[in-house]
Design an enzyme around this catalytic site. Sequence first.
Site, PDB file in Angstrom:
ATOM      1  N   GLU A  98       0.864  -1.348  -0.001  1.00 34.25           N
ATOM      2  CA  GLU A  98       0.002   0.014   0.032  1.00 34.25           C
ATOM      3  C   GLU A  98       0.401   0.943  -0.015  1.00 34.25           C
ATOM      4  OE1 GLU A  98      -3.424   0.968  -0.141  1.00 34.25           O
ATOM      5  OE2 GLU A  98      -2.161   2.634  -0.650  1.00 34.25           O
ATOM      6  N   ASP A 148      -8.141   0.917  -7.741  1.00 31.49           N
ATOM      7  CA  ASP A 148      -8.721   2.511  -8.068  1.00 31.49           C
ATOM      8  C   ASP A 148      -9.637   2.745  -9.692  1.00 31.49           C
ATOM      9  OD1 ASP A 148      -7.451   4.360  -5.610  1.00 31.49           O
ATOM     10  OD2 ASP A 148      -5.437   3.635  -6.279  1.00 31.49           O
ATOM     11  N   LYS A 152     -12.565   7.967 -15.548  1.00 33.87           N
ATOM     12  CA  LYS A 152     -12.938   8.660 -16.854  1.00 33.87           C
ATOM     13  C   LYS A 152     -11.645   8.141 -18.246  1.00 33.87           C
ATOM     14  CE  LYS A 152     -13.199  12.717 -14.774  1.00 33.87           C
ATOM     15  NZ  LYS A 152     -12.245  14.030 -14.247  1.00 33.87           N
ATOM     16  N   ASP A 184     -16.466  -2.635  -8.087  1.00 37.86           N
ATOM     17  CA  ASP A 184     -17.854  -1.838  -7.697  1.00 37.86           C
ATOM     18  C   ASP A 184     -17.632  -1.288  -9.281  1.00 37.86           C
ATOM     19  OD1 ASP A 184     -16.239  -0.027  -6.311  1.00 37.86           O
ATOM     20  OD2 ASP A 184     -17.674   0.833  -5.948  1.00 37.86           O
ATOM     21  N   THR A 221     -15.038  -4.440   2.774  1.00 41.57           N
ATOM     22  CA  THR A 221     -13.495  -3.494   2.931  1.00 41.57           C
ATOM     23  C   THR A 221     -14.011  -1.706   3.137  1.00 41.57           C
ATOM     24  OG1 THR A 221     -13.227  -3.479   0.495  1.00 41.57           O
ATOM     25  CG2 THR A 221     -11.905  -4.728   1.676  1.00 41.57           C
ATOM     26  N   LYS A 222     -13.307  -0.931   3.097  1.00 42.00           N
ATOM     27  CA  LYS A 222     -13.855   0.942   2.484  1.00 42.00           C
ATOM     28  C   LYS A 222     -14.789   0.740   1.603  1.00 42.00           C
ATOM     29  CE  LYS A 222     -11.788   5.411   4.274  1.00 42.00           C
ATOM     30  NZ  LYS A 222     -10.991   5.908   4.727  1.00 42.00           N
ATOM     31  N   PHE A 223     -13.951   0.476   0.891  1.00 41.18           N
ATOM     32  CA  PHE A 223     -14.082   0.847  -0.686  1.00 41.18           C
ATOM     33  C   PHE A 223     -15.389  -0.170  -1.034  1.00 41.18           C
ATOM     34  CE2 PHE A 223     -11.753   4.096  -1.945  1.00 41.18           C
ATOM     35  CZ  PHE A 223     -11.050   4.737  -1.145  1.00 41.18           C
ATOM     36  N   GLU A 224     -15.917  -1.327  -0.278  1.00 37.91           N
ATOM     37  CA  GLU A 224     -16.546  -1.947  -0.794  1.00 37.91           C
ATOM     38  C   GLU A 224     -17.650  -1.551  -0.378  1.00 37.91           C
ATOM     39  OE1 GLU A 224     -16.525  -6.391   0.158  1.00 37.91           O
ATOM     40  OE2 GLU A 224     -17.792  -6.511  -1.097  1.00 37.91           O
TER      41      GLU A 224
END
Length: 242
Positions: A98, A148, A152, A184, A221-224
Amino acid sequence: MDEIGTSLTIARMQDPASTPPRSIRSFVKRGGRTTLAQDRALTELWPRFGIEPGTMPLDLTLVFGRDAPCVLEIGFGDGEALVARAAAEPERNFLGLEVHPPGVGHCLLIAEAAQLTNLRVLSQDAVEVLGTRLADACLDEALIWFPDPWPKKRHHKRRLLNPSFATLLASRMRSGATLRFASDWAHYASEALEVLSASTDFHNTVPGGGYADRPSERVLTKFERRGLRLGHAVFDLKFRRR
Ligand SMILES: C[S@@+](CC[C@H](N)C(=O)[O-])C[C@H]1O[C@@H](n2cnc3c(N)ncnc32)[C@H](O)[C@@H]1O
């Protein structure tokens, strides 16, 4: 520097076409402050869990102090999923990559609270780590959770999972090792499915191809959580190294 060297340098600075292209990275250095606790962790816990960045090849037996199957998580964010897996599977070694310091600090704090001895973290670009520091066929599992998305179109080239990354990652995985990916972002997920399905290094474990079930062992997870809050569907992939 001699006269010729100096004039060459000046010529390069003046002619952008002569400058070697900057490599395209899958991340940008984000702001975001570390908390006091994360600062302390980055200083005090680093000797216990951290691996210094660099180009020195890693001997995983030395790094972990034992020989055991190794799971790599790339872009672990705040480390919640990584630490939960490492705590649940003490017989395996876990290596986390990370580049965002607050996330690394958070991961160290929860690793300490869980009293983990089977986790090491490295704050360095995964492309460099795979390219220069890991030996061929040293990984038993690779996890990429919610990379990430670079939504775009002009940024799609920054997406981590592309054909050359898949080839590099495959070279570090032993035959039979599992690669799991989740996103996602429907477009990125379908692109990743296409890349891995086209790769001769991997095969899809899902009969008939397509997306896999969500693994029950992944804590949210945070982003899930963020994706679900936004009403996004989550797409999972499970491929096996040939
Ligand atoms: C969208 S976040 C997801 C974090 C976490 N997996 C989750 O699901 O909450 C992607 C993470 O990958 C990290 N990252 C992106 N490219 C990376 C690279 N080349 N090497 C290491 N980490 C990377 C970023 O710093 C970021 O924290």
